[in-house]
Design a protein around this motif. Structure first.
Motif, PDB file in Angstrom:
ATOM      1  N   VAL A  73     -25.975 -20.947 -88.033  1.00 47.44           N
ATOM      2  CA  VAL A  73     -27.267 -21.636 -88.097  1.00 47.44           C
ATOM      3  C   VAL A  73     -27.062 -23.149 -87.954  1.00 47.44           C
ATOM      4  CG1 VAL A  73     -29.239 -22.183 -89.566  1.00 47.44           C
ATOM      5  CG2 VAL A  73     -28.385 -19.843 -89.463  1.00 47.44           C
ATOM      6  N   LEU A  74     -26.009 -23.658 -88.640  1.00 46.54           N
ATOM      7  CA  LEU A  74     -25.759 -25.104 -88.571  1.00 46.54           C
ATOM      8  C   LEU A  74     -25.453 -25.551 -87.147  1.00 46.54           C
ATOM      9  CD1 LEU A  74     -23.737 -25.912 -91.802  1.00 46.54           C
ATOM     10  CD2 LEU A  74     -26.042 -26.662 -91.187  1.00 46.54           C
ATOM     11  N   SER A  75     -24.636 -24.754 -86.446  1.00 53.10           N
ATOM     12  CA  SER A  75     -24.297 -25.177 -85.077  1.00 53.10           C
ATOM     13  C   SER A  75     -25.538 -25.063 -84.178  1.00 53.10           C
ATOM     14  CB  SER A  75     -23.104 -24.397 -84.536  1.00 53.10           C
ATOM     15  OG  SER A  75     -23.513 -23.284 -83.809  1.00 53.10           O
ATOM     16  N   ASP A  76     -26.373 -24.068 -84.458  1.00 56.20           N
ATOM     17  CA  ASP A  76     -27.622 -23.962 -83.683  1.00 56.20           C
ATOM     18  C   ASP A  76     -28.552 -25.132 -83.976  1.00 56.20           C
ATOM     19  OD1 ASP A  76     -26.686 -21.691 -82.594  1.00 56.20           O
ATOM     20  OD2 ASP A  76     -27.945 -20.302 -83.729  1.00 56.20           O
ATOM     21  N   LEU A  77     -28.571 -25.545 -85.270  1.00 54.78           N
ATOM     22  CA  LEU A  77     -29.421 -26.687 -85.623  1.00 54.78           C
ATOM     23  C   LEU A  77     -28.903 -27.968 -84.966  1.00 54.78           C
ATOM     24  CD1 LEU A  77     -30.247 -26.112 -89.414  1.00 54.78           C
ATOM     25  CD2 LEU A  77     -31.848 -26.070 -87.497  1.00 54.78           C
ATOM     26  N   ALA A  78     -27.565 -28.089 -84.892  1.00 50.12           N
ATOM     27  CA  ALA A  78     -26.984 -29.271 -84.255  1.00 50.12           C
ATOM     28  C   ALA A  78     -27.402 -29.329 -82.788  1.00 50.12           C
ATOM     29  CB  ALA A  78     -25.467 -29.235 -84.370  1.00 50.12           C
ATOM     30  N   GLU A  79     -27.407 -28.154 -82.143  1.00 52.63           N
ATOM     31  CA  GLU A  79     -27.819 -28.086 -80.738  1.00 52.63           C
ATOM     32  C   GLU A  79     -29.283 -28.503 -80.591  1.00 52.63           C
ATOM     33  OE1 GLU A  79     -27.898 -24.489 -77.747  1.00 52.63           O
ATOM     34  OE2 GLU A  79     -26.081 -24.511 -78.970  1.00 52.63           O
ATOM     35  N   LEU A  80     -30.076 -28.032 -81.555  1.00 52.86           N
ATOM     36  CA  LEU A  80     -31.506 -28.350 -81.551  1.00 52.86           C
ATOM     37  C   LEU A  80     -31.715 -29.855 -81.716  1.00 52.86           C
ATOM     38  CD1 LEU A  80     -34.212 -26.377 -83.482  1.00 52.86           C
ATOM     39  CD2 LEU A  80     -34.053 -28.813 -83.827  1.00 52.86           C
ATOM     40  N   ALA A  81     -30.919 -30.454 -82.662  1.00 49.93           N
ATOM     41  CA  ALA A  81     -31.083 -31.889 -82.918  1.00 49.93           C
ATOM     42  C   ALA A  81     -30.697 -32.714 -81.691  1.00 49.93           C
ATOM     43  CB  ALA A  81     -30.246 -32.303 -84.116  1.00 49.93           C
TER      44      ALA A  81
END
Lengths: 496, 132
Positions: A73-81
């Protein structure tokens, strides 16, 4: 794997949700209540057997607890950011950890929406590409108009029937009848197509907007060509080519702007800096002001860079001299790069800008692609479809060139709609950090309509007639109609 | 009717129609014939060039989507051949897209007309090319 500090709170939340006391869970696990307290407070890191035991006792999956799901989830959120659309919000990566820890459901909702959004975007652009370049549509419209033309012409003859012999009248009435029938059938085929397809949508990404802007302006900027000549004058550059320009540009930067670029700076960097300092308030700003189709700051910034590069190239490769040399060398990009000391890549770029009315070169398309297939430069031609997103057809010379770095790859290709092009590609080395990091190799491809290829060195030795054998290629797999192709990577988006 | 006989201006002028649709060839032959032109027809690109090399024509009406050798190629070959270069060409196409028109103009067509055309306009355009 070491769990993240958020494992503790998660254990506590889950335990409470199940209505189990700390002492109760501790005794199930065979550990002391105070140790469990430390774990739940995030002050003890646990793993292995104990983690597995806790997961079982709380009826959770191990990846819910060992942080694997959380890291995803964190890496997906980083991609989103990192999404250009959100860059202005300056999201702090550290707070993503808190969000994922305290509100895992919300975090997942964001990630799910992001993925769905990306997917929609790709679908929309693929559909848009498909509709613009689908060979079916022009073909169907062509047939439609041919039928209408036949009917209209015959009907006009029948209308002026007074001076017509009866057998002539009958003959043209028969044509009107039979062509009307064929027209009706064609219209039904077309209607059925639109039941399956969707409406085209214009690109909203910054890259797409800049591409559209450059295409609208025909990849040629007379005001910047004039500005380049003026800058050459101001810097006292007389000869053609970068070598002659180097000293003049360095002197100009020092004299007019008090700037001293490091010795041995690339000539293109000198020219770009001079262009920026001399013209960013003048011709460059004027061009940008006229670019009303650019809707956001990212697109304007990118367009600004592209225009500065254009101006710099025009300083080192002045229009008239470059066109004359290009004609003499039959548009040999490597030879032009040597003659003007700018290299193959800059010469290719310059070839795509030779559209001054009355002094034009043949229209060239250009694309630059890296080994991962990322398309970082895109100058399409009206008849040459080039995808806005993702990769093109794996058979294109641009990709073939990556298999033999440094060598020119040339192909005569044919698209499903019958359009023929000569494609020429070679790898170019881009500045990188050096050993032991990997080389930064990209492939640069020029393409021109087969009709113009005889003006270029790249048409030599090829049979350029429309019936000669050519490599069957497509735009890209998603929108390609060649169903039996051995190189297909993805299913077509719409069945032809 | 403007497409009526006007032998005095166009007698003995020869027009070659390069078009693969038989019905269009038939109606065009009729209206051009009635307007006083002598009309020939060629159904594919190779035939067009073959005919032009052995027989003098005053105007070529050229469809772009021809089999074997498309209209772009035919036009380019004509404009590259010293004995044919002066022949006025009216490009007739259903593909009225601006990029096609630009390409055709670059290669050197004298006139351009999109399908569906009106017989009157076509005859008028051919007359203009013959006069020029």
């Amino acid at each position: 794997m070491t769990p993240l500090p958020l494992v503790g709170p998660r254990i506590r939340d889950r335990r409470r949700a199940l209505g189990v006391t700390q002492a109760g869970l501790a005794s199930t696990l065979g550990i002391s209540a105070s140790y469990l307290n430390l774990i739940e407070a995030g002050r003890r890191r646990i793993g292995g057997a104990l983690l597995k035991q806790i997961a079982e006792a709380l009826d959770l999956g191990i990846d819910d607890l060992d942080g694997a799901a959380e890291r995803r989830v964190l890496s997906d959120l980083a991609e989103l950011a990192a999404e250009p659309l959100l860059v202005g919000l300056r999201l702090d990566p550290a707070t993503a950890l808190q969000l994922a820890g305290h509100h895992p459901g919300w975090a997942r909702a964001l990630v799910t929406l992001h993925r769905a959004w990306l997917d929609r975007g790709r679908t929309v652009s693929a559909l848009s590409d498909r509709l613009r370049h689908d060979p079916f549509l022009p073909d169907a419209v062509h047939k439609l108009l041919t039928r209408v033309a036949a009917i209209k012409s015959s009907a006009e003859i029948v209308q002026g029937a007074q001076d017509l012999a009866p057998d002539q009248l009958r003959r043209f009435a028969v044509i009107v009848g039979s062509d009307s029938q064929r027209l009706a059938e064609l219209a039904q085929v077309l209607a059925a197509y639109f039941e399956r397809a969707h409406t085209a949508v214009r690109s909203v990404t910054p890259v797409g907007e800049v591409d559209d802007f450059l295409a609208d302006r025909g990849h040629h900027f007379p005001a910047l060509e004039d500005a380049a000549e003026a800058l050459r004058g101001a810097a006292g550059i007389t000869g053609d080519g970068a070598q002659h320009a180097e000293a003049g540009l360095a002197n100009y930067l020092a004299r007019a702007h008090g700037e001293h670029l490091p010795p041995a700076s690339p000539r293109m960097a000198l020219a770009r800096r001079a262009a920026e300092l001399a013209c960013s308030d003048g011709p460059l700003a004027d061009e940008l002001r006229r670019a009303t189709t650019l809707t956001n700051e990212a697109a304007r910034r990118r367009a600004g860079q592209v225009l500065t590069d254009y101006l710099a190239a025009a300083v080192l490769m002045p229009y008239d001299a470059f066109l004359a040399a290009a004609r003499a060398m039959r548009f040999d990009a490597e030879a032009l790069g040597r003659t003007f000391d700018t290299g193959f890549a800059a010469a290719c770029e310059r070839l795509t800008t030779l559209h001054r009315p009355g002094a034009e070169g043949p229209p060239f398309a250009l694309m630059r692609v890296d080994a991962a297939g990322y398309l970082s430069r895109r100058v399409p031609l009206p008849r040459l479809p080039m995808p806005r997103h993702g990769s093109a057809c794996p058979l294109w010379a641009a990709y073939q060139a990556l298999q033999s770095p440094g060598a020119i790859v040339r192909q005569l290709v044919e698209f499903p709609g019958g359009e023929r092009f000569v494609m020429v590609a070679r790898t170019v080395e881009q500045p990188g950090p050096g050993f032991p990091m990997p080389r930064r190799l990209a492939s640069l491809m020029l393409a021109c309509d087969a009709l113009y290829a005889d003006q270029t060195i790249y048409g030599d030795g090829l049979d350029l007639s429309s019936t000669a054998p050519a490599l069957p290629v497509g735009p890209n797999c998603r929108i390609c109609t060649r169903t039996g192709c051995a190189y297909r990577q993805e299913d077509p988006m719409i069945d032809a | 009717m403007a497409a009526g006989p006007e032998f005095e201006t166009s007698a003995a002028r020869k027009v070659l129609i390069a078009e693969d649709d038989a019905n269009i060839v038939e109606s065009l032959s009729f209206v051009l014939g009635r307007a006083g032109f002598e009309v020939g027809a060629a159904l594919d690109g190779n035939e067009v060039l073959r005919r032009l090399r052995v027989e003098p024509f005053d105007v070529l009406v050229l469809d772009l989507m021809l089999p074997r050798r498309n209209g772009f190629e035919v036009l380019k070959a004509i404009k590259a051949e010293p004995t044919l270069r002066a022949l006025p060409v009216l490009v007739l196409t259903a593909k009225g897209q601006p990029q096609d028109r630009r390409l055709v103009e670059t290669i050197g067509a004298e006139a351009f007309m999109t399908k569906p055309f009106s017989n009157t306009d076509l005859v008028e355009a051919v007359r203009r090319l013959v006069r020029s």
